[in-house]
Motif scaffolding. Structure first.
Motif, PDB file in Angstrom:
ATOM      1  N   ASP A 268       0.966  -0.964  -0.329  1.00 45.42           N
ATOM      2  CA  ASP A 268      -0.147  -0.346  -0.312  1.00 45.42           C
ATOM      3  C   ASP A 268       0.799   1.865  -0.294  1.00 45.42           C
ATOM      4  OD1 ASP A 268      -2.484  -1.569   0.458  1.00 45.42           O
ATOM      5  OD2 ASP A 268      -2.239  -0.959   1.706  1.00 45.42           O
TER       6      ASP A 268
ATOM      7  N   GLN B 180       2.368   1.684  -3.294  1.00 44.12           N
ATOM      8  CA  GLN B 180       1.450   2.662  -4.142  1.00 44.12           C
ATOM      9  C   GLN B 180       1.011   3.473  -3.814  1.00 44.12           C
ATOM     10  OE1 GLN B 180      -1.965  -0.326  -4.882  1.00 44.12           O
ATOM     11  NE2 GLN B 180      -3.131   1.152  -5.035  1.00 44.12           N
ATOM     12  N   CYS B 181       0.939   4.429  -3.028  1.00 46.06           N
ATOM     13  CA  CYS B 181       0.114   5.374  -2.356  1.00 46.06           C
ATOM     14  C   CYS B 181       0.267   5.561  -0.813  1.00 46.06           C
ATOM     15  CB  CYS B 181      -1.393   5.560  -2.210  1.00 46.06           C
ATOM     16  SG  CYS B 181      -2.264   6.634  -2.157  1.00 46.06           S
TER      17      CYS B 181
ATOM     18  N   ARG C 296       1.308  11.164   2.096  1.00 43.53           N
ATOM     19  CA  ARG C 296       0.559  11.810   0.241  1.00 43.53           C
ATOM     20  C   ARG C 296       0.322  11.311  -0.199  1.00 43.53           C
ATOM     21  NH1 ARG C 296       5.315  16.679  -0.055  1.00 43.53           N
ATOM     22  NH2 ARG C 296       5.358  17.696   1.814  1.00 43.53           N
ATOM     23  N   PRO C 297      -1.294  11.451  -1.604  1.00 43.71           N
ATOM     24  CA  PRO C 297      -1.077  10.270  -2.362  1.00 43.71           C
ATOM     25  C   PRO C 297      -0.373  10.280  -3.599  1.00 43.71           C
ATOM     26  CG  PRO C 297      -2.719  13.069  -2.410  1.00 43.71           C
ATOM     27  CD  PRO C 297      -1.637  12.744  -1.212  1.00 43.71           C
ATOM     28  N   SER C 298      -0.876   9.329  -4.455  1.00 46.19           N
ATOM     29  CA  SER C 298       0.162   9.290  -5.121  1.00 46.19           C
ATOM     30  C   SER C 298      -0.552   8.173  -6.455  1.00 46.19           C
ATOM     31  CB  SER C 298       0.984   7.814  -5.463  1.00 46.19           C
ATOM     32  OG  SER C 298       1.935   7.798  -6.458  1.00 46.19           O
ATOM     33  N   PRO C 299      -1.373   9.553  -7.024  1.00 49.17           N
ATOM     34  CA  PRO C 299      -2.122   9.456  -8.411  1.00 49.17           C
ATOM     35  C   PRO C 299      -2.035   8.448  -9.277  1.00 49.17           C
ATOM     36  CG  PRO C 299      -2.881  11.056  -7.850  1.00 49.17           C
ATOM     37  CD  PRO C 299      -1.889  10.476  -6.896  1.00 49.17           C
ATOM     38  N   SER C 300      -2.385   7.392  -9.746  1.00 47.97           N
ATOM     39  CA  SER C 300      -2.625   5.930 -10.447  1.00 47.97           C
ATOM     40  C   SER C 300      -3.835   5.881 -10.988  1.00 47.97           C
ATOM     41  CB  SER C 300      -1.799   5.429  -9.987  1.00 47.97           C
ATOM     42  OG  SER C 300      -2.969   4.261  -9.649  1.00 47.97           O
TER      43      SER C 300
ATOM     44  N   CYS D  85      -6.204   3.943  -8.661  1.00 43.38           N
ATOM     45  CA  CYS D  85      -7.353   5.303  -7.733  1.00 43.38           C
ATOM     46  C   CYS D  85      -8.440   5.008  -8.445  1.00 43.38           C
ATOM     47  CB  CYS D  85      -7.130   6.840  -8.293  1.00 43.38           C
ATOM     48  SG  CYS D  85      -5.482   7.145  -7.536  1.00 43.38           S
TER      49      CYS D  85
ATOM     50  N   CYS E 173     -10.103   2.268  -5.483  1.00 47.72           N
ATOM     51  CA  CYS E 173     -10.072   2.492  -4.163  1.00 47.72           C
ATOM     52  C   CYS E 173     -11.087   3.904  -3.356  1.00 47.72           C
ATOM     53  CB  CYS E 173      -9.125   3.743  -4.714  1.00 47.72           C
ATOM     54  SG  CYS E 173      -8.329   4.509  -2.668  1.00 47.72           S
TER      55      CYS E 173
ATOM     56  N   CYS F 294      -9.943  12.131  -0.702  1.00 49.31           N
ATOM     57  CA  CYS F 294      -8.791  12.478  -0.962  1.00 49.31           C
ATOM     58  C   CYS F 294      -8.276  12.943  -1.279  1.00 49.31           C
ATOM     59  CB  CYS F 294      -8.305  10.725  -2.052  1.00 49.31           C
ATOM     60  SG  CYS F 294      -6.218  10.796  -2.867  1.00 49.31           S
TER      61      CYS F 294
END
Length: 281
Positions: free
Chosen positions: A17, A20-21, A239-243, A246, A249, A255
């Motif tokens: 997790d 990934q983000c 912090r978010p890590s958009p991909s 998402c 999610c 978010c």
């Protein structure tokens, strides 16, 4: 009844997790935001339960028909342990539920297409393993099955109820298996001879042989992940890590990458908290 208090730990899922983000890690491991279980996830839980129980039987009874007969009892037990799963189907005993149980049967048939359990005597099933690295990070996870040969070689087996993955998914699955291999190496002083992933839906098996140098590098990777978590822990700066992931999610509404606002940060759980940071992988 007394409660065993556990320190915050790193599991394969939560490490994945964070990679990934980081915000997803916070939502799952710290905030513990609820997530709606999917039919596929719960079906995987049922199939895993059947395979665990199968090896409790005498070897001669580990046949497909017996395994199929264990699906409904396993489903009833899972529902008793997790009552929220009962809401997966609008009506108990519906055609939809029957079709879902039939899909679990097909996965078990896929298992029997990969190996004959009558010829195996696993050392452990659903094994909880924990090991503390020299850096202080506590590793924790559940291994589906551990086989030990008469000559001492160890094989780690993991059942996958989804389809065999493409390159990215395969790397994620191997990350999980290397995690287990590292913990077993630390606990037993022996590097597992083989990591075996069994994809029941596709009747495919992937085998991988780790070595000490590779696991040492992987240990440094986990140390780096934990240190990054510890840097964010005091303030909640995950912090978010958009991909593209998402889209799947459950927490997009919270978010910032999607104009959401996270809930107030509850603070990093201290070692004496009664709710351990752990999960079933």
């Amino acid at each position: 009844m007394s409660t065993t208090l556990r320190r915050p730990a790193l599991s394969p899922s939560r490490a994945g997790d964070f990679k990934q983000c980081p915000l997803l890690y916070r939502f799952r491991a710290v905030d513990r935001l609820p997530e709606k279980p999917t039919k596929a996830q719960v079906r995987g839980t049922v199939v895993h339960a059947v395979l665990e129980d199968l090896f409790a039987l005498p070897a001669v009874e580990r046949v497909p028909d017996r395994a199929r007969s264990m699906i409904v009892p396993a489903w009833e037990r899972v529902k008793a342990e997790r009552p929220e799963f009962s809401s997966l189907f609008a009506t108990e005993g519906s055609d939809e539920e029957a079709q879902w149980l039939e899909s679990a049967t097909k996965l078990l048939d896929g298992y029997f297409g990969l190996e004959d359990p009558r010829r195996l005597e696993p050392e452990s099933r659903e094994l909880l393993v924990e090991s503390e690295l020299p850096s202080g990070v506590l590793l924790r996870g559940y291994i589906d099955r551990v086989d030990v040969a008469p000559t001492g070689e160890i094989r780690v087996v993991d059942y996958k109820t989804g389809a065999a993955p493409r390159e990215v998914g395969e790397a994620k699955a191997l990350f999980q298996m290397k995690f287990y291999a590292l913990v077993l190496w630390k606990l037993r002083g022996v590097v597992p001879r083989q990591l075996r992933l069994m994809y029941l839906a596709d009747r495919q098996a992937l085998a991988y042989t780790p070595d000490e140098a590779e696991l040492s590098r992987f240990e440094r990777t986990l140390d780096a992940i934990w240190q990054a978590i510890m840097r964010a822990a005091p303030t909640g700066d995950f912090r978010p890590s958009p991909s593209r992931l998402c889209d799947y999610c459950d927490h997009k509404a919270f978010c910032p990458a999607f104009d959401g606002t996270p809930p107030p940060y509850p603070g990093w759980p201290e070692p004496d908290d009664t709710e351990p940071l752990q999960d079933r992988d």
